[in-house]
Design a protein around this motif. Structure first.
Motif, mmCIF file in Angstrom:
data_model
loop_
_atom_site.group_PDB
_atom_site.id
_atom_site.type_symbol
_atom_site.label_atom_id
_atom_site.label_comp_id
_atom_site.label_asym_id
_atom_site.label_seq_id
_atom_site.Cartn_x
_atom_site.Cartn_y
_atom_site.Cartn_z
ATOM 1 N N LYS A 1 -6.048 -46.562 -84.946
ATOM 2 C CA LYS A 1 -6.749 -45.448 -84.316
ATOM 3 C C LYS A 1 -6.252 -44.088 -84.787
ATOM 4 C CE LYS A 1 -8.026 -47.792 -80.012
ATOM 5 N NZ LYS A 1 -7.974 -47.733 -78.528
ATOM 6 N N SER B 1 -4.588 -40.781 -81.253
ATOM 7 C CA SER B 1 -5.451 -40.292 -82.325
ATOM 8 C C SER B 1 -4.633 -39.541 -83.376
ATOM 9 C CB SER B 1 -6.514 -39.345 -81.758
ATOM 10 O OG SER B 1 -7.185 -39.908 -80.661
ATOM 11 N N PRO C 1 -9.293 -37.564 -77.167
ATOM 12 C CA PRO C 1 -8.260 -37.754 -78.190
ATOM 13 C C PRO C 1 -6.853 -37.593 -77.609
ATOM 14 C CG PRO C 1 -10.001 -36.320 -79.005
ATOM 15 C CD PRO C 1 -10.249 -36.493 -77.539
#
Length: 375
Positions: free
Chosen positions: A222, A191, A171
């Motif tokens: 995303k 993220s 992430p």
């Protein structure tokens, strides 16, 4: 960090990598901000480590993470002294040392009268370029990392690191302080994003902050959540839901789910959450909407939840310097994403405001004010 503080940290600390600015801050506190052509004296003076990434990682380390850093500097005496304290917190560091040019540094004027700070920043030169980061160093930096953080600087190298992190499904959290070269490319891989108060509207051209958050989630598929920090007014967060559940497990109580067909206007939803705030509560408190479809007229609809977080009310005599408060908030977000608990964010930011400089007031995990929020 004192040895007793080191001993208090977990033995198996979670690894987190940062890439960005680590610099020196020259802080001068003055009775009041000078007028043009004035000559005044400082009431106090301090030289310490600074830079968004350096500050945020210092905060994360004190809370219990095991940070790594990719940065660049021309190591002069002042810079090396400023980094001594920070280096003890790092498990892995790449400082690309430049023989020429200058290290990044910032002059900070702290106004004791208005409790504001003015920053005059000089970027480091020459900047870090991808060729200065070898493949083996990149893989070593990412090895075992649970999260990668970028402050938007060193963008050419940052995108190389981010692309490799994305390939490894690590992430990515972006500090979106203002528009910067290469920031759009980083956001597409992100993220999570933590934004300054002005960034969401500047980036999306939306008419308001809540509508801009909806726009960011629609433009960045995303992204799992976007937080905008509002200083003494706390923060606002929009979190995307995933398969009917929100991704954030502990920021506040989960709340009740709304019917999937129900839509709520984001402006109205924000106002309803603000009405729940209790001004008599001094500690940071978070108010969450139900999981629902959130609409911004003319922009679109996302499924998720809206959060309003209050800031800690700092008594005026305790407020010293707001330098690095946003970095401290992000440092606590880094801790929260790795430990699934973000309740310490506002407390960490407020603690940093109680001392001169970005790092002196940052709390350690042994701080009794954080005891209820750290695991």
């Amino acid at each position: 960090m004192a040895s007793s503080d080191m001993e208090s940290l977990p033995q198996h600390r979670i690894v987190q990598l940062g890439c960005g600015a680590a610099s020196v801050d020259f802080l001068a506190a003055v009775a009041s901000y000078p007028k043009p052509d004035d000559k005044i004296r400082s009431t106090s003076l301090k030289v310490e480590g600074g830079g968004n990434a350096g500050n945020a990682l210092t905060c994360a380390a004190r809370l219990g993470l095991n940070p790594r850093l990719i940065s660049k500097a021309r190591l002069i005496y002042t810079l090396s002294q400023a980094f001594i304290h920070f280096d003890r917190l790092l498990s892995w560091t790449l400082y690309v040392v430049s023989k020429d040019g200058n290290s990044p540094f910032t002059y900070v004027i702290v106004d004791n009268e208005t409790k504001t700070r003015t920053c005059i920043h000089t970027p480091g030169y020459p900047p870090l370029i991808p060729d200065e980061l070898s493949r083996s160093e990149l893989l070593s930096a990412l090895d075992g990392a649970r999260l990668v953080y970028f402050d938007g600087r060193l963008h050419e190298t940052a995108i190389v690191v981010a692309q490799e992190a994305a390939r490894k499904n690590i992430p990515i959290l972006i500090d979106a302080e203002r528009k910067r070269e290469g920031l759009d490319d980083l956001l597409l891989l992100a993220s999570y994003a933590v934004c300054s108060k002005k960034f969401p509207q500047a980036w999306t051209e939306a008419p308001s902050v809540p509508s801009a958050l909806v726009s960011m989630l629609l433009r960045l598929p995303k992204i799992k959540f976007v937080i905008v920090t509002m200083g003494e007014d706390g923060c606002i967060m929009l979190e995307r839901s995933t398969e009917g559940e929100c991704t954030l497990l502990s920021f506040a109580s989960k709340g009740q789910k709304a019917p999937a067909s129900e839509e709520k206007d984001v402006e109205s939803l924000l106002e309803s959450l603000k009405q729940n705030k209790d001004d008599n509560i001094a500690i940071p408190t978070c108010y969450a909407s139900p999981l629902t479809k959130i609409r911004s007229n003319g922009i679109g609809t996302v499924s998720g939840r809206l959060f309003v977080g209050t800031a800690e009310k700092i008594p005026p005599p305790e407020l010293v310097d707001t330098t690095g408060a946003g970095d401290a908030f992000i440092g606590a977000v880094l801790y929260g994403r790795c430990n699934v608990n973000m309740d310490a964010c506002a407390l960490s930011a407020a603690a940093g405001c109680r001392a001169l400089g970005a790092r002196s007031g940052l709390p350690h995990r042994t701080d009794p004010r954080l005891a209820a929020f750290l695991h």
